[in-house]
Design a protein around this motif. Structure first.
Motif, PDB file in Angstrom:
ATOM      1  N   GLY A  89       0.778  -1.228   0.000  1.00 45.26           N
ATOM      2  CA  GLY A  89       0.000   0.000   0.000  1.00 45.26           C
ATOM      3  C   GLY A  89       0.809   1.276   0.000  1.00 45.26           C
ATOM      4  O   GLY A  89       0.228   2.360   0.110  1.00 45.26           O
ATOM      5  N   THR A  90       2.130   1.206  -0.161  1.00 44.39           N
ATOM      6  CA  THR A  90       2.954   2.422  -0.162  1.00 44.39           C
ATOM      7  C   THR A  90       3.815   2.463  -1.421  1.00 44.39           C
ATOM      8  O   THR A  90       4.127   1.427  -2.019  1.00 44.39           O
ATOM      9  CB  THR A  90       3.880   2.470   1.066  1.00 44.39           C
ATOM     10  N   ARG A  91       4.216   3.696  -1.830  1.00 41.74           N
ATOM     11  CA  ARG A  91       5.090   3.869  -2.989  1.00 41.74           C
ATOM     12  C   ARG A  91       6.526   3.621  -2.591  1.00 41.74           C
ATOM     13  O   ARG A  91       6.954   3.890  -1.479  1.00 41.74           O
ATOM     14  CB  ARG A  91       4.969   5.281  -3.558  1.00 41.74           C
TER      15      ARG A  91
END
Length: 878
Positions: A89-91
């Motif tokens: 869920g994170t870049r």
């Protein structure tokens, strides 16, 4: 607050930059990879993967912007930088990878095969325990690429062979990539075997030529670097390998003959491109025998295959040039998985690692220029020349033990008409391109003359950005071979055969210009030896000129000379010798300036095109133009002359200033009167104010005119000998016997008139007197830097003391002083003599103006008390 933020940001940025600058190449390249991937999120690195393979690289700027590695297209990948990992869920890669012991870290970096072999070989307990290790862990693909038989033997004997092999990949201390210095040798944990480290400027780090593909994965008890191949033990030197490898017997023989083999047994970091026996067999038999029979050539050949740096194949991601032990360079590159040498795929087997370097087997022999015959140095652009040399039988005259220089024109220089010439004439042309001696580019100088094998003398002209021989200038590509140099030229060289005057006389296109030259009494200038550049207008430039117009021009000789001498400049300037696109300013004899430049291989003179440049003469060069040249800043003061010039010159506006006149241009700018005569010493008693000069020289009287500004060296030939003379020492005459006198003088212009004078014979007396009456030169004598004008008594006193061994003379007519130097070497014996007058008769001689002192290093004698003021025996050159 903003100022504080900017200060803090700047400090952090500079700090990060300084740390990167201080780190190793690998870490610098990694930093660039982070920057390229900054749009992908934190801690993401950009890599390039060669299409069709699994090979990935943190790329250099060159590879990145080319979009290729080893000539193969590369795609861009984005991965977590070493030590970081993704989070759902994170870049990017915001999380730090977990830190475990070395065994656990092998799983984190994906080296699961190495992890498995560590488990079965009982190494696991060691690398999970206490200690500080560096593990160069083969990737899973590396194990798969290992020879299947070797891999099976390792797995079958897990407790000894596999365990030892894994220990060979380990060092008993932690070494990050920044600690792995180029040329470093580490000791592995198996039997103190060597691990050779290379850290290249492109960021590639290798261990025994295995590339680190994932570095600096920190563990609690060390660090793991993933490598792209399994390491094998290194024990032998390059010499050891050559001596036992059957396929290198020819190379071994050449290395032994040239005494190079022992070098490869010494410690170092070498790269050997080793030609196989098959490669030697491909050489022409005569070439191989000649090289092997010549120790110098064989040494050059073997050393040309050796680099003094260790170049592993995995470190080569593009072409680079490396210096060999022979001194010349080779370009090492890659084409996909293949190594190339000088652009050719020739490597059969690569990365044979030894204790003092690496060997790559190649299937071609590299022959350096220094081992080639000069005719073999020609490239693809000189094949017409070399083919003709062979066809016309000139190749056989280039003996291996000789010394030659080839002046090879490009293929395009040979027109169809040239190739259709009679073979005898064509052979003569080619002989003009072969010099008898070996002359390198840095040995050529302006004014040099080179003798061809056909006996012709070729002149060398050196300019700011060009070196030319006669009409043709060099292009890049000079090479030195075993028996000579080869230089590449744009055009066929055409040696001069005629003077400027003869060329004008033999070409009807220049008849009008030549008639004006004759009318201005300038034809002598173009006939005598010298170095001139003449811009010659064709008859087309004089269209519209009537006989009356021509008569008007001829009557005003001063104006005519100004016009004609604006076409003449001192020095030989070849059109292709000028730097392209740059204006070159030449001062003419008239005093005005010419503006020359070359554009698209066309010579422009005052923006007028030269229709035919570079016609060589023995005393200069002609550039043909179709317009009359005239200095734009020179006014005309005569209506008739203005009308004539406007007929001929329409490309500039001619100035008119009534009653203005042209300056007089004396012909002293090029004349030197030289008189040589075979005489005996003649002494004549005359008025005490007259000093008589006598010159001893062999040969018939000779009259020469040599242009001023030219450097002239004159040596008295034969052996001029003054048998005996007397000089006064301490008031007492001493007889001197001089056995040999050699004189040499270099006279250098500009704007100086020199006169050589000798006595002897009444038939020459009137001519010499006339010359002296015309002489206007003031002569100052300098002895050892003393620059004042010597008075009569000072000169006499110096002469009485026998002069000096070295004198300098300055003669000034116009402009700055110019120096003339002469060194006289002589051997003489001195003995007392009662009187020299008894041995000499006082015959009629030559009067000379006492104000014209010829300052020289002289030997003279005073014959008696009564003669000491006016009689001088004198040998000199002016």
């Amino acid at each position: 607050m903003k100022i504080f933020f900017l200060f803090t940001f700047s400090t952090l940025f500079l700090s990060a930059f300084e740390q990167a600058a201080a780190s190793a190449h690998y870490d610098k390249i990694l930093t660039h990879s982070r920057i390229r991937a900054r749009d992908q999120g934190p801690n993401v690195c950009a890599l390039q993967q060669v299409m069709g393979t699994k090979k990935k690289y943190f790329s250099t700027c060159r590879n990145w912007y080319q979009g290729a590695i080893c000539g193969k297209k590369a795609t861009v990948l984005y991965e977590c930088c070493p030590g970081y990992m993704k989070m759902d869920g994170t870049r990017g890669c915001p999380a730090v990878a977990p830190i475990d012991h070395v065994y656990g870290t092998l799983g984190i970096v994906g080296a699961t095969s190495t992890q498995q072999y560590s488990d079965v070989s009982k190494l696991r307990e060691e690398i999970e325990g206490r200690g500080s290790f560096t593990f160069f862990a083969p990737s899973n693909e590396a194990w798969e690429q290992l020879n299947s038989e070797i891999r099976r033997n390792l797995v079958d004997n897990v407790n000894i062979e596999l365990y030892n092999a894994l220990h060979h990949h380990m060092v008993n201390k932690r070494m990050l990539t920044k600690d792995l210095k180029n040329g470093m040798t580490l000791v592995s944990m198996y039997n103190n075997q060597k691990l050779l480290i290379n850290h290249y400027p492109n960021g590639v780090v290798t261990v025994n030529c295995a590339r680190i593909i994932h570095g600096n994965q920190i563990a609690t008890n060390g660090v793991v670097h993933v490598i792209d191949r399994v390491l094998t033990a290194v024990g032998n030197t390059i010499q050891d390998f050559i001596e036992v490898e059957d396929d290198l017997s020819s190379l071994r023989a050449a290395a032994i003959t040239s005494d190079v083999l022992d070098i490869l047994g010494k410690p170092g970091h070498y790269t050997l491109f080793a030609p196989t026996n098959e490669a030697f067999e491909r050489l022409p038999r005569g070439v191989l025998e000649r090289i092997m029979g010549d120790k110098v050539a064989s040494e050059a050949l073997v050393k040309f295959h050796i680099l003094n740096t260790l170049q592993c194949s995995e470190a080569i991601t593009g072409g680079a040039v490396y210096e060999t032990l022979e001194g010349n360079t080779v370009e090492v590159g890659c084409d996909g998985d293949s190594l190339t040498v000088n652009g050719v795929k020739m490597v059969k087997r690569k990365d044979i690692v030894t204790s003092n370097g690496v060997i790559h087997l190649i299937d071609e022999v590299l022959i350096p220029d220094s081992a080639k015959q000069v005719i073999e140095l020609a490239g693809a652009q000189q094949t017409t020349f070399t083919d003709l040399v062979a066809q016309l039988g000139l190749a056989s005259s280039l003996r291996p033990e000789g010394q030659y220089t080839l002046l090879a024109p490009l293929n395009g220089a040979f027109s169809d008409d040239t190739l259709r010439m009679d073979q005898r004439l064509l052979k003569t042309i080619l002989q003009n391109h072969i010099i008898k001696v070996k002359v390198g580019l840095n040995e050529l100088y302006n004014g040099q003359e080179l003798e061809t094998i056909g006996g012709k003398l070729l002149r060398v002209f050196v300019y700011r950005t060009a070196v030319c021989i006669e009409n043709s200038c060099m292009v890049r590509g000079s090479k030195e071979g075993r028996n000579g140099f080869i230089h590449i030229f744009r055009q066929i060289i055409n040696p001069a055969e005629k003077t400027l005057h003869e060329m004008l006389r033999n070409d009807k296109r220049f008849s009008v210009f030549l008639s004006l030259v004759k009318a201005a009494d300038l034809d002598d200038v173009l006939s005598r030896p010298g170095q001139w550049t003449l811009f010659v207008p064709t008859n087309d430039a004089f269209k519209g000129l009537t006989d009356d117009d021509k008569d008007i021009l001829i009557r005003d000789k001063n104006a005519l000379r100004n016009i004609l001498l604006y076409h003449l400049t001192q020095g030989v300037f070849i059109g292709s010798g000028f730097e392209p696109g740059v204006t070159n300013i030449l001062k003419t004899i008239q005093g005005g300036k010419l503006y020359l430049k070359t554009v698209n291989d066309t010579l422009l003179v005052n923006e007028l095109k030269s229709r035919e440049p570079d016609l060589m003469a023995t005393n200069g060069v002609i550039h043909v133009i179709d317009k009359l040249l005239y200095p734009a800043d020179l006014p005309v003061g005569n209506d008739q002359l203005l009308t004539i010039l406007k007929k001929l010159i329409k490309y500039i506006q001619i100035k008119f200033v009534r009653d203005s006149t042209f300056k007089e241009i004396p012909l002293t700018f090029y004349k030197i009167n030289i008189i040589e005569s075979n005489v005996q010493p003649i002494i004549r008693k005359e008025d005490p104010s007259v000093t008589q000069l006598t010159k001893l020289i062999e040969g018939e009287p000779e009259f020469k005119i040599v242009r001023e500004g030219e450097t002239i060296t004159k040596v008295i030939h034969g052996e001029p000998i003054i048998k005996t003379y007397t000089k006064i020492i301490d008031g007492r005459p001493v007889e001197v016997t001089e056995k040999k006198v050699t004189e040499e003088r270099i006279i250098q212009g500009p704007e100086i008139k020199y006169t050589r004078i000798t006595a002897g014979g009444s038939d020459n007396e009137e001519k010499l007197k006339k010359l002296l009456e015309e002489e206007v030169t003031k002569v100052t004598k300098f002895i050892e830097g003393d620059g004042h004008l010597l008075e009569d008594e000072e000169i006499k006193r110096l002469l009485q003391g026998a002069g000096t061994e070295y004198t300098k003379v300055t003669k000034v007519i116009e402009g700055e002083p110019q120096f003339i130097e002469r060194e006289i070497k002589k051997v003489h014996l001195e003995a007392d003599a009662s009187i020299l007058c008894q041995k000499l008769s006082l015959n009629p001689g030559l009067y000379i103006n006492p104000t014209l002192y010829i300052a020289d290093s002289v030997k003279w004698c005073l014959l008696s008390e009564e003669h000491e003021q006016n009689i001088l025996a004198h040998t000199y050159i002016v």
